[in-house]
Write a protein that holds these residues in place. Structure first.
Motif, PDB file in Angstrom:
ATOM      1  N   GLY A 157      28.140 -15.297 -18.545  1.00 39.06           N
ATOM      2  CA  GLY A 157      28.521 -15.057 -17.161  1.00 39.06           C
ATOM      3  C   GLY A 157      28.870 -16.388 -16.512  1.00 39.06           C
ATOM      4  O   GLY A 157      28.177 -17.385 -16.703  1.00 39.06           O
ATOM      5  N   LEU A 158      29.967 -16.417 -15.780  1.00 38.45           N
ATOM      6  CA  LEU A 158      30.390 -17.649 -15.121  1.00 38.45           C
ATOM      7  C   LEU A 158      29.781 -17.715 -13.737  1.00 38.45           C
ATOM      8  O   LEU A 158      29.886 -16.763 -12.959  1.00 38.45           O
ATOM      9  N   SER A 159      29.170 -18.827 -13.424  1.00 34.60           N
ATOM     10  CA  SER A 159      28.483 -18.972 -12.140  1.00 34.60           C
ATOM     11  C   SER A 159      29.427 -19.410 -11.028  1.00 34.60           C
ATOM     12  O   SER A 159      29.009 -19.544  -9.878  1.00 34.60           O
ATOM     13  N   TYR A 160      30.672 -19.623 -11.348  1.00 36.44           N
ATOM     14  CA  TYR A 160      31.663 -20.007 -10.339  1.00 36.44           C
ATOM     15  C   TYR A 160      33.046 -19.550 -10.813  1.00 36.44           C
ATOM     16  O   TYR A 160      33.252 -19.251 -11.996  1.00 36.44           O
ATOM     17  N   ARG A 161      34.011 -19.497  -9.899  1.00 33.78           N
ATOM     18  CA  ARG A 161      35.358 -19.039 -10.236  1.00 33.78           C
ATOM     19  C   ARG A 161      36.141 -20.173 -10.884  1.00 33.78           C
ATOM     20  O   ARG A 161      36.161 -21.293 -10.379  1.00 33.78           O
ATOM     21  N   ILE A 162      36.809 -19.884 -11.982  1.00 39.09           N
ATOM     22  CA  ILE A 162      37.614 -20.874 -12.691  1.00 39.09           C
ATOM     23  C   ILE A 162      39.053 -20.378 -12.715  1.00 39.09           C
ATOM     24  O   ILE A 162      39.355 -19.338 -13.324  1.00 39.09           O
ATOM     25  N   ALA A 163      39.941 -21.092 -12.041  1.00 37.79           N
ATOM     26  CA  ALA A 163      41.344 -20.708 -11.945  1.00 37.79           C
ATOM     27  C   ALA A 163      42.202 -21.714 -12.705  1.00 37.79           C
ATOM     28  O   ALA A 163      42.243 -22.896 -12.361  1.00 37.79           O
ATOM     29  N   GLY A 164      42.889 -21.245 -13.742  1.00 38.14           N
ATOM     30  CA  GLY A 164      43.715 -22.122 -14.562  1.00 38.14           C
ATOM     31  C   GLY A 164      45.172 -22.112 -14.151  1.00 38.14           C
ATOM     32  O   GLY A 164      45.506 -21.997 -12.967  1.00 38.14           O
ATOM     33  N   VAL A 165      46.048 -22.210 -15.123  1.00 36.82           N
ATOM     34  CA  VAL A 165      47.492 -22.212 -14.870  1.00 36.82           C
ATOM     35  C   VAL A 165      47.901 -20.912 -14.178  1.00 36.82           C
ATOM     36  O   VAL A 165      47.442 -19.824 -14.555  1.00 36.82           O
ATOM     37  N   ASP A 166      48.739 -21.041 -13.151  1.00 41.51           N
ATOM     38  CA  ASP A 166      49.201 -19.892 -12.352  1.00 41.51           C
ATOM     39  C   ASP A 166      48.049 -19.162 -11.659  1.00 41.51           C
ATOM     40  O   ASP A 166      48.181 -17.985 -11.294  1.00 41.51           O
ATOM     41  N   GLY A 167      46.935 -19.847 -11.500  1.00 36.06           N
ATOM     42  CA  GLY A 167      45.811 -19.260 -10.782  1.00 36.06           C
ATOM     43  C   GLY A 167      45.062 -18.183 -11.545  1.00 36.06           C
ATOM     44  O   GLY A 167      44.261 -17.439 -10.966  1.00 36.06           O
ATOM     45  N   VAL A 168      45.297 -18.075 -12.856  1.00 32.38           N
ATOM     46  CA  VAL A 168      44.632 -17.052 -13.672  1.00 32.38           C
ATOM     47  C   VAL A 168      43.119 -17.267 -13.642  1.00 32.38           C
ATOM     48  O   VAL A 168      42.632 -18.373 -13.886  1.00 32.38           O
ATOM     49  N   ASP A 169      42.392 -16.208 -13.340  1.00 35.66           N
ATOM     50  CA  ASP A 169      40.931 -16.270 -13.253  1.00 35.66           C
ATOM     51  C   ASP A 169      40.333 -16.051 -14.639  1.00 35.66           C
ATOM     52  O   ASP A 169      40.605 -15.028 -15.288  1.00 35.66           O
ATOM     53  N   LEU A 170      39.522 -16.981 -15.096  1.00 28.70           N
ATOM     54  CA  LEU A 170      38.987 -16.920 -16.453  1.00 28.70           C
ATOM     55  C   LEU A 170      38.090 -15.714 -16.663  1.00 28.70           C
ATOM     56  O   LEU A 170      38.178 -15.026 -17.689  1.00 28.70           O
ATOM     57  N   GLU A 171      37.215 -15.440 -15.725  1.00 29.36           N
ATOM     58  CA  GLU A 171      36.304 -14.307 -15.891  1.00 29.36           C
ATOM     59  C   GLU A 171      37.071 -12.996 -15.980  1.00 29.36           C
ATOM     60  O   GLU A 171      36.753 -12.132 -16.800  1.00 29.36           O
ATOM     61  N   SER A 172      38.096 -12.832 -15.143  1.00 30.80           N
ATOM     62  CA  SER A 172      38.913 -11.610 -15.177  1.00 30.80           C
ATOM     63  C   SER A 172      39.665 -11.506 -16.494  1.00 30.80           C
ATOM     64  O   SER A 172      39.782 -10.414 -17.068  1.00 30.80           O
TER      65      SER A 172
END
Length: 492
Positions: free
Chosen positions: A349-364
């Motif tokens: 489980g990720l304790s914070y939001r991680i947004a990569g290239v193009d704002g893609v959310d890692l957890e999603s």
């Protein structure tokens, strides 16, 4: 007015053993411009947070430390949590890491900027940290799993999770319930049972338990370890080799050697029989799934605790938590003063939001497309970002094996990028797909995929039917693979 972001070459998230290890390795590479962010007020991670009664390691202490930084002062074969916490504090002091730590910094997001090729890490109070690279050491078991039970907020008595133990509150003379029978419950239940007026344990799935060969480490032996560090290293290597062999045979190659886990299950059954004389109670405590489907547990007092007059094992499902206690599906309600949640963690489980290239959310992305990473450390679409560990990244029985492999790889990639003068390094999609395919194929031979695990409710299996927690390789295999892992990155 928005404060000016604090800028560093590397941001490390988490000041547990993973984060401290990353700091030590960065400094060893001559990379001094880094900062560690931690939500707590001290280092130690798991061993700072988990202070419940009876907490101790379930890995032999001689093996539960950095390989190059042994601790000769462990008081027992399995170190108590307080000593592990002290070890973390000593490491932070010894390597002068404290000036680089920002305590009380709860990270809420990390976002990648393609234009600058930098990450902006934002804390709960709005403070921002900008860096070229991020190493996330937030831990694979860092987010408590809140049980999906109706009425959790309705209870008027004292409710607490094992990971957030309130030491200002006493269970002495109280009517107490423990929900869960995992690793934490295994330690809490025997410790608090003698103090309570009555203890009710709500069990969804029984667990396999083996005796724990724990003993005090004589002062003379501690002195030998301190004077002759090589002696402790030899013992560590013996323990490491033994546990690695056990994992390989019993877990990783279970499909080929199923008789091994069946044999261990027979030994565990014999141990249960020696501890619990009541056949009806013993039946409730006997798992209906195979040994190894859940993390192996050890205790010399867990089973016998259920034969106490003031302890009840409840196996009927919980309908809801009421204002006064817990009601099971058969309509029976037990009035309580205290409810203890020993319901484990969200795996990866990720304790914070991680947004990569193009704002893609890692957890999603993981939720929709299944958990995946490259070599258990990096993810395509998330440049300059490393997980320690990520999916298929946990190796061996000791957390320090995982730290050594994952953190070393992350730091090596950062150092190599700096040496090559590149500002963007990202896991290649094809290399990642090849690694994940290999891991999933190997997982098919593990105990987790055997029919014997069907009724285990194991956290090793997720909703996709994958078992992405463990890297199904030996430590030697994983270290060998990491020698050529740099080829799996795209640099710019």
């Amino acid at each position: 007015m928005t404060p000016t972001p604090e800028r560093h070459h590397v941001v490390i998230i988490g000041a547990g053993f993973g984060g401290l290890g990353a700091g030590i390795k960065l400094a060893a590479k001559g990379i001094d411009d880094f900062v560690l962010l931690d939500r707590g007020d001290e280092v130690g991670g798991t061993w700072r947070e988990n202070t419940y009664p009876g907490v101790e390691a379930d890995i032999p202490a001689v093996h539960y430390s950095y390989g190059h930084l042994p601790n000769a002062k462990w008081s027992s074969a399995f170190a108590p949590g307080s000593e592990l916490f002290a070890y973390a504090r000593d490491i932070a002091d010894r390597f002068e890491l404290r000036p680089k730590i920002r305590f009380g910094t709860e990270v809420v997001s990390a976002a990648y900027d393609e234009a600058t090729r930098e990450w902006t890490v934002t804390a709960e109070d709005g403070t921002q940290f900008v860096s070229r690279f991020v190493i996330s050491c937030h831990g694979a078991l860092s987010i408590p799993s809140r049980p999906d039970i109706p009425g959790l907020d309705d209870f008027e008595g004292k409710m607490m999770a094992t990971q957030r133990w309130d030491h200002s509150y006493s269970v002495a003379g109280k009517r107490v319930a423990v929900i869960g029978t995992g690793a934490s419950a295994l330690q809490v239940i025997p410790t608090i049972a003698p103090e309570t007026a009555h203890l009710t344990v709500y069990q969804r799935t029984p667990i396999w338990v083996m005796p724990k060969v724990n003993f005090a480490v004589p002062g003379a032996l501690q002195k030998v370890f301190e004077t002759l560090p090589l002696s402790q290293k030899i013992v560590r290597n013996i323990v490491s080799s033994t546990t690695a062999a056990a994992e390989t045979v019993a877990v990783t190659h279970n499909k080929r050697l199923p008789f091994v886990t069946k044999g261990v299950a027979q030994l565990a059954t014999a141990f249960l029989k020696s501890q619990v004389k009541d056949p009806a109670l013993r039946e409730k405590l006997t798992p209906t799934y195979g040994f190894g489907c859940k993390r192996p547990s050890m205790s010399n007092t867990y089973f016998s605790t259920f034969e106490r007059d003031n302890v009840t094992l409840e196996t009927t499902g919980i309908e809801r938590i009421t204002s006064k206690g817990i009601r099971t599906v058969d309509g029976n309600e037990v009035e309580l003063d205290t409810i203890i949640l020993a319901t484990g963690f969200k795996i990866f489980g990720l304790s914070y939001r991680i947004a990569g290239v193009d704002g893609v959310d890692l957890e999603s992305q993981w939720d929709e497309q299944r958990l995946a990473s490259y070599e258990g450390v990096a993810v395509p679409g998330f440049p300059n970002f490393f997980l320690a560990p990520g999916p298929y990244g946990v190796i061996g029985f000791s957390w320090f094996d995982t730290i050594d492999i994952c953190v070393s790889h992350a730091v090596d990639m950062i150092a190599q990028a700096d040496a090559d003068g590149v500002t963007r390094i990202e896991a290649d999609s094809a290399a990642t797909a090849k690694f994940v395919k290999k891991m999933r194929k190997r997982v098919e031979n593990t105990v987790f995929m055997s029919p014997s695990c069907n009724n285990s409710n194991t956290y090793y299996l997720n909703k996709h039917g994958d078992a992405p927690y463990l890297r199904p390789e030996t430590i030697v295999e994983a270290k060998f693979a990491m020698r050529s892992a740099a080829k799996g990155y795209v640099r710019a």
